[in-house]
Design a protein around this motif. Structure first.
Motif, PDB file in Angstrom:
ATOM      1  N   GLU A   1      -0.774 -13.939   8.030  1.00  0.00           N
ATOM      2  CA  GLU A   1      -1.230 -12.553   7.964  1.00  0.00           C
ATOM      3  C   GLU A   1      -0.298 -11.653   8.758  1.00  0.00           C
ATOM      4  O   GLU A   1       0.108 -11.978   9.868  1.00  0.00           O
ATOM      5  N   ILE A   2       0.018 -10.512   8.173  1.00  0.00           N
ATOM      6  CA  ILE A   2       0.849  -9.511   8.832  1.00  0.00           C
ATOM      7  C   ILE A   2       0.140  -8.162   8.767  1.00  0.00           C
ATOM      8  O   ILE A   2      -0.839  -8.002   8.034  1.00  0.00           O
ATOM      9  N   SER A   3       0.639  -7.219   9.538  1.00  0.00           N
ATOM     10  CA  SER A   3       0.198  -5.835   9.398  1.00  0.00           C
ATOM     11  C   SER A   3       1.435  -4.954   9.340  1.00  0.00           C
ATOM     12  O   SER A   3       2.469  -5.279   9.918  1.00  0.00           O
ATOM     13  N   VAL A   4       1.322  -3.845   8.623  1.00  0.00           N
ATOM     14  CA  VAL A   4       2.423  -2.895   8.487  1.00  0.00           C
ATOM     15  C   VAL A   4       1.891  -1.504   8.789  1.00  0.00           C
ATOM     16  O   VAL A   4       0.970  -1.032   8.128  1.00  0.00           O
ATOM     17  N   ASP A   5       2.460  -0.861   9.797  1.00  0.00           N
ATOM     18  CA  ASP A   5       2.142   0.532  10.063  1.00  0.00           C
ATOM     19  C   ASP A   5       3.132   1.400   9.288  1.00  0.00           C
ATOM     20  O   ASP A   5       4.348   1.169   9.348  1.00  0.00           O
ATOM     21  N   GLY A   6       2.606   2.371   8.551  1.00  0.00           N
ATOM     22  CA  GLY A   6       3.466   3.217   7.734  1.00  0.00           C
ATOM     23  C   GLY A   6       3.011   4.663   7.754  1.00  0.00           C
ATOM     24  O   GLY A   6       1.873   4.968   8.135  1.00  0.00           O
ATOM     25  N   ALA A   7       3.896   5.564   7.359  1.00  0.00           N
ATOM     26  CA  ALA A   7       3.592   6.991   7.302  1.00  0.00           C
ATOM     27  C   ALA A   7       3.518   7.432   5.851  1.00  0.00           C
ATOM     28  O   ALA A   7       4.281   6.965   5.004  1.00  0.00           O
TER      29      ALA A   7
ATOM     30  N   TYR B   1       4.860   6.990   0.608  1.00  0.00           N
ATOM     31  CA  TYR B   1       4.646   5.995   1.663  1.00  0.00           C
ATOM     32  C   TYR B   1       5.966   5.464   2.207  1.00  0.00           C
ATOM     33  O   TYR B   1       6.863   5.114   1.438  1.00  0.00           O
ATOM     34  N   SER B   2       6.072   5.390   3.552  1.00  0.00           N
ATOM     35  CA  SER B   2       7.262   4.844   4.204  1.00  0.00           C
ATOM     36  C   SER B   2       6.829   3.878   5.304  1.00  0.00           C
ATOM     37  O   SER B   2       6.164   4.287   6.264  1.00  0.00           O
ATOM     38  N   PRO B   3       7.167   2.586   5.193  1.00  0.00           N
ATOM     39  CA  PRO B   3       6.820   1.648   6.263  1.00  0.00           C
ATOM     40  C   PRO B   3       7.602   1.952   7.537  1.00  0.00           C
ATOM     41  O   PRO B   3       8.753   2.396   7.479  1.00  0.00           O
TER      42      PRO B   3
ATOM     43  N   CYS C   1       6.966  -2.701  -2.534  1.00  0.00           N
ATOM     44  CA  CYS C   1       6.403  -2.171  -3.776  1.00  0.00           C
ATOM     45  C   CYS C   1       4.883  -2.302  -3.777  1.00  0.00           C
ATOM     46  O   CYS C   1       4.171  -1.386  -4.202  1.00  0.00           O
ATOM     47  N   THR C   2       4.381  -3.438  -3.303  1.00  0.00           N
ATOM     48  CA  THR C   2       2.938  -3.664  -3.252  1.00  0.00           C
ATOM     49  C   THR C   2       2.258  -2.619  -2.376  1.00  0.00           C
ATOM     50  O   THR C   2       1.227  -2.044  -2.753  1.00  0.00           O
ATOM     51  N   LEU C   3       2.828  -2.358  -1.208  1.00  0.00           N
ATOM     52  CA  LEU C   3       2.223  -1.393  -0.295  1.00  0.00           C
ATOM     53  C   LEU C   3       2.280   0.024  -0.859  1.00  0.00           C
ATOM     54  O   LEU C   3       1.310   0.783  -0.756  1.00  0.00           O
ATOM     55  N   ALA C   4       3.394   0.387  -1.460  1.00  0.00           N
ATOM     56  CA  ALA C   4       3.515   1.725  -2.042  1.00  0.00           C
ATOM     57  C   ALA C   4       2.507   1.916  -3.174  1.00  0.00           C
ATOM     58  O   ALA C   4       1.836   2.957  -3.277  1.00  0.00           O
ATOM     59  N   ARG C   5       2.372   0.918  -4.043  1.00  0.00           N
ATOM     60  CA  ARG C   5       1.422   1.002  -5.144  1.00  0.00           C
ATOM     61  C   ARG C   5      -0.014   1.074  -4.625  1.00  0.00           C
ATOM     62  O   ARG C   5      -0.853   1.814  -5.167  1.00  0.00           O
ATOM     63  N   ALA C   6      -0.308   0.312  -3.572  1.00  0.00           N
ATOM     64  CA  ALA C   6      -1.657   0.307  -3.016  1.00  0.00           C
ATOM     65  C   ALA C   6      -2.019   1.674  -2.443  1.00  0.00           C
ATOM     66  O   ALA C   6      -3.143   2.163  -2.639  1.00  0.00           O
TER      67      ALA C   6
END
Length: 431
Positions: free
Chosen positions: A206-212, A218-220, A255-260
């Motif tokens: 498991e990971i976490s990503v903080d993004g703006a 979206y930008s990680p 791509c997954t995070l941006a789509r989400a």
């Protein structure tokens, strides 16, 4: 207060968890000629030097929060609103929309806060998701678990910090897991309380990503590798942020995070996304509409130089943030937990150790610490270390956390019908 307007901050959080954010926000607000107003549930202590006005109110009561915020808006021009306390994010996001200032947006804040809606929207967008169902009924939940297939995770619909999240490896473990999750969910008095989600277990690190997020883009910023406690619970006991983590260049993850984020309709803000790296690819577990907890933003600043407080200031004032790393290091945190339920007498942390950035007790004498399922966030201390590489950082965390000294008296288990406990010192009670 100032002709340029004010920033409204709802809930300060604990000093050691959030002061580093407030310091950066205060500096940027002063440079921009903006005032700072805080709505907080406790009498101010450390917050005084940073805010021009502090309104004391029960911000955990949505009606009270809304009324007090509207009073501020009636006499001050609010140009931005920020909130990083999970139980307050939903109402704060709705207020940002009402005031017409940048925020997650109504769709975004509900998509983040309601974990069932998150699953619905991500599934509809074609993103890889586990099977899931929501019900308060134990029999229906048991049938859903059998249909999804074991192992399953049972969790409250809208709580954070892995409170009430339990793994059931087979049918024999399910009823107990469901009871724990339901009891935890009932503590949440919000619109999404008293509901439990059953979902398939996404196996993998498991990971976490903080993004703006700025105007939907979206930008990680930085990525943390998570360390969890013993199953069947998922309490977080540590994180490591590596500015050179190879996953930051992983196109499928990005791509997954941006789509989400697009699927949830998030407009402006900082998010904390939790992801499982399964054999079939990344699976978004949840997206929180706030900066990360557990001092992860501090780790990000130490490792990458990206200041989450400055980024948050930019996005809530409608400006595109700069999330370019300016440093390449590794930072990590390790929390100290007792081996059994206890009442703390004292906690002593190390001071001068190679690589140690900061360390602190998290509770005072007389605090009761209970491990799941009787309690959560049973942390007595933390240490933060820095190094040039991940193995060295992990070694320093292990060695330094072993130097923490705890004097405590063991206690018996809670009564069978007792509500779970969380130490008051971890719940925004600096007073």
């Amino acid at each position: 207060m100032t002709g340029n307007g004010v920033l409204l901050v709802i809930g300060s959080g604990l000093r050691y968890y959030r002061e580093y954010l407030v310091t950066s926000i205060h500096r940027r607000a002063r440079a921009a000629g903006l005032g700072l107003v805080l709505l907080n549930n406790l009498k101010p202590t450390w917050q005084r030097p940073y805010f021009d006005e502090i309104v004391l109110a029960d911000v955990f009561d949505p009606a009270v929060m809304i009324a007090e915020a509207r009073e501020v808006a009636a006499r001050e021009r609010i140009v931005g609103l920020m909130c990083w306390d999970e139980p307050l994010v939903l109402t704060a996001g709705e207020l940002a929309a009402e005031f017409g200032v940048p925020g997650l947006g109504l769709a975004g804040v509900h998509g983040c806060r309601d974990k069932h809606r998150t699953r619905d929207l991500l599934t509809a967008a074609g993103l890889r998701q586990p099977g899931y169902a929501m019900t308060p009924d134990p029999a229906e939940a048991r049938q859903a678990a059998a249909a999804i297939g074991f192992p399953v995770v049972v969790k409250p619909r809208a709580l954070g910090a892995s409170i009430g999240v339990v793994l059931a490896r087979d049918e024999s473990e399910f009823d107990a897991a469901f009871a724990v999750a339901l009891a935890a969910s009932e503590v949440d008095q919000g619109v999404y309380g008293a509901k439990v989600i059953v979902e398939g277990y996404a196996d993998g690190p498991e990971i976490s990503v903080d993004g703006a997020v700025h105007k939907g883009e979206y930008s990680p910023m930085f990525l943390a590798r998570k360390e969890s406690g013993e199953p069947p619970y998922f309490e977080e006991v540590g994180h490591v942020v590596d500015a050179a983590d190879p996953l930051l260049a992983d196109e499928e993850l990005a791509c997954t995070l941006a789509r989400a984020h697009r699927a949830l309709g998030i407009e402006d803000g900082i998010t904390h996304s939790e992801v499982r790296l399964t054999a079939n690819g990344p699976v978004v577990i949840e997206i929180n509409g706030r900066v990360g907890g557990d001092l992860i933003p501090l780790l990000g600043r130490i490792a990458t130089g990206i200041d989450s407080g400055e980024v948050l200031f930019d996005v809530v004032t409608g400006n595109r943030p700069d999330v370019t790393p300016v440093k390449r290091s590794v930072a990590g945190i390790r929390f100290g937990l007792p081996s059994a339920d206890c009442v703390v007498r004292s906690v002593t942390v190390p001071e001068a150790v190679e690589g140690l950035v900061t360390a602190s007790p998290m509770v005072g004498p007389g605090t009761t610490l209970r491990l799941p399922p009787g309690g959560y966030l049973a942390r007595h201390s933390f240490v933060v270390c820095e190094a040039d590489d991940v193995p060295t950082c992990r070694r320093r965390l292990a060695e330094t956390s072993a130097m923490v000294e705890v004097d405590a008296d063991p206690i018996g288990p809670p009564a069978p019908d007792a509500a779970f406990e969380m130490p008051a010192g971890l719940l925004d009670t600096d007073a």
